[in-house]
Design a protein around this motif. Structure first.
Motif, PDB file in Angstrom:
ATOM      1  N   PHE A 143       0.807  -1.227   0.000  1.00  0.00           N
ATOM      2  CA  PHE A 143       0.000   0.000   0.000  1.00  0.00           C
ATOM      3  C   PHE A 143       0.840   1.278   0.000  1.00  0.00           C
ATOM      4  O   PHE A 143       0.290   2.379  -0.099  1.00  0.00           O
ATOM      5  CB  PHE A 143      -0.928   0.023   1.222  1.00  0.00           C
ATOM      6  N   ASN A 144       2.136   1.128   0.156  1.00  0.00           N
ATOM      7  CA  ASN A 144       3.040   2.277   0.268  1.00  0.00           C
ATOM      8  C   ASN A 144       2.720   3.134   1.487  1.00  0.00           C
ATOM      9  O   ASN A 144       3.080   4.319   1.542  1.00  0.00           O
ATOM     10  CB  ASN A 144       3.016   3.139  -0.995  1.00  0.00           C
ATOM     11  N   LYS A 145       2.026   2.556   2.440  1.00  0.00           N
ATOM     12  CA  LYS A 145       1.719   3.246   3.694  1.00  0.00           C
ATOM     13  C   LYS A 145       1.187   2.213   4.684  1.00  0.00           C
ATOM     14  O   LYS A 145       0.864   1.071   4.316  1.00  0.00           O
ATOM     15  CB  LYS A 145       0.671   4.339   3.489  1.00  0.00           C
ATOM     16  N   ILE A 146       1.115   2.608   5.931  1.00  0.00           N
ATOM     17  CA  ILE A 146       0.484   1.789   6.966  1.00  0.00           C
ATOM     18  C   ILE A 146      -0.587   2.620   7.672  1.00  0.00           C
ATOM     19  O   ILE A 146      -1.685   2.136   7.937  1.00  0.00           O
ATOM     20  CB  ILE A 146       1.527   1.274   7.983  1.00  0.00           C
ATOM     21  N   LYS A 147      -0.262   3.855   7.935  1.00  0.00           N
ATOM     22  CA  LYS A 147      -1.200   4.777   8.579  1.00  0.00           C
ATOM     23  C   LYS A 147      -2.448   4.947   7.729  1.00  0.00           C
ATOM     24  O   LYS A 147      -2.373   5.086   6.507  1.00  0.00           O
ATOM     25  CB  LYS A 147      -0.539   6.135   8.792  1.00  0.00           C
ATOM     26  N   GLY A 148      -3.603   4.910   8.362  1.00  0.00           N
ATOM     27  CA  GLY A 148      -4.859   5.152   7.662  1.00  0.00           C
ATOM     28  C   GLY A 148      -5.527   3.924   7.092  1.00  0.00           C
ATOM     29  O   GLY A 148      -6.657   4.000   6.590  1.00  0.00           O
ATOM     30  N   LEU A 149      -4.845   2.781   7.151  1.00  0.00           N
ATOM     31  CA  LEU A 149      -5.450   1.543   6.651  1.00  0.00           C
ATOM     32  C   LEU A 149      -6.395   0.951   7.698  1.00  0.00           C
ATOM     33  O   LEU A 149      -6.345   1.297   8.880  1.00  0.00           O
ATOM     34  CB  LEU A 149      -4.362   0.522   6.310  1.00  0.00           C
ATOM     35  N   ASN A 150      -7.239   0.030   7.242  1.00  0.00           N
ATOM     36  CA  ASN A 150      -8.138  -0.699   8.133  1.00  0.00           C
ATOM     37  C   ASN A 150      -7.761  -2.175   8.057  1.00  0.00           C
ATOM     38  O   ASN A 150      -7.844  -2.785   6.986  1.00  0.00           O
ATOM     39  CB  ASN A 150      -9.592  -0.485   7.707  1.00  0.00           C
ATOM     40  N   VAL A 151      -7.346  -2.725   9.161  1.00  0.00           N
ATOM     41  CA  VAL A 151      -6.840  -4.098   9.208  1.00  0.00           C
ATOM     42  C   VAL A 151      -7.732  -4.943  10.113  1.00  0.00           C
ATOM     43  O   VAL A 151      -8.009  -4.562  11.255  1.00  0.00           O
ATOM     44  CB  VAL A 151      -5.396  -4.132   9.735  1.00  0.00           C
TER      45      VAL A 151
END
Length: 274
Positions: free
Chosen positions: A117-125
């Protein structure tokens, strides 16, 4: 990437104390050390060590300290890595302590997510399955919380995330939801992190039999969804094979990343100790 090699840890020895079964973690640590030019000693199972003769863990650890530049330990008791680190003078890496934590797994999990995703912050896991005994999800929940990731814990009532972890997350204002029904969240998540039911942790086999197979992730469930499926492996029956050859499957890549991530860990802690 799988063929990369250096001599940065040439002449260094990694001591591997694996009291519990392991495939990916043990082999990836061994591969990582050898790709850095070092070597490994150790055992896979206490029957192959003097522990089987009655030697205590502290004495075994002191011997590994004498022979090694760093120690990797997996054990069925929680907190063993911290215990050993207090009595030896070489770096100690926790490769899984019972139903406690598995921090190096979390690093490769985060790496997998970031690459996707090129990020981790802001995702929903969504963390799914055995959240009570699953050490991988314990470590991962803390780590995701540090990135401001919104989490949903999906588990049967008897396998919910431990209260002490929920307390820590609430204390740090980290958002999470809980449910026992995966269909409640399947449309809104970016990462579906699935775990197996930990049969070996159950005090009563009959209780395990009642819960096993509580969740089956198959292609029909996730078809058309915008998500990836991860799993620390081994899987038993919780992810159907009809996902293996689809875009959703990231669990084999995830396992592969164990080598470069553990190369980075070993290089960092051993070279810093030199």
């Amino acid at each position: 990437m799988s063929q990369e090699k250096s001599e940065e840890l040439a002449g260094k020895i990694l001591g591997m104390m694996f009291f519990e079964p392991s495939t990916r973690t043990r082999l990836s640590f061994e591969t990582a050390m050898k790709r850095l030019g070092g070597n490994c000693i150790g055992f896979a199972g206490s029957a192959a060590s003097s522990v089987s003769k009655g030697e205590n863990l502290a004495d075994t650890s002191k011997m590994f300290e004498a022979y090694s530049d760093a120690i990797v330990i997996r054990h069925d008791l929680e907190g063993v890595g911290r215990f050993i680190s207090d009595i030896v003078d070489v770096p100690v890496i926790n490769a899984g302590d019972g139903a406690g934590q598995h921090p190096t797994q979390t690093l490769l999990d985060l790496y997998t997510i970031k690459r996707e995703f090129n990020k981790i912050k802001g995702l929903n896991v969504a963390l799914v399955g055995d959240l009570k005994y699953g050490r991988t999800v314990h470590s991962l929940a803390y780590a995701l919380g540090m990135f401001g990731t919104e989490m949903t814990f999906v588990a049967p009532d008897d396998l919910k995330m431990p209260n002490e972890i929920l307390h820590d997350l609430k204390k740090n204002n980290i958002k999470f939801n809980e449910t026992s029904n995966i269909k409640d969240v399947i449309d809104d998540i970016d990462v579906l992190y699935v775990t197996r039911i930990q049969k070996e942790r159950f005090p009563d086999v009959e209780e395990y039999s009642k819960i096993k197979g509580a969740y089956l992730i198959n292609y029909d469930l996730i078809k058309g969804k915008d998500l990836i499926v991860m799993h620390p492996l081994p899987r038993i029956d919780e992810i159907a094979h009809d996902i293996d050859n689809t875009k959703y499957n990231k669990y084999f890549e995830q396992a592969f990343y164990g080598v470069p991530i553990r190369m980075a860990i070993l290089k960092n802690i051993i070279k810093n100790k030199m």
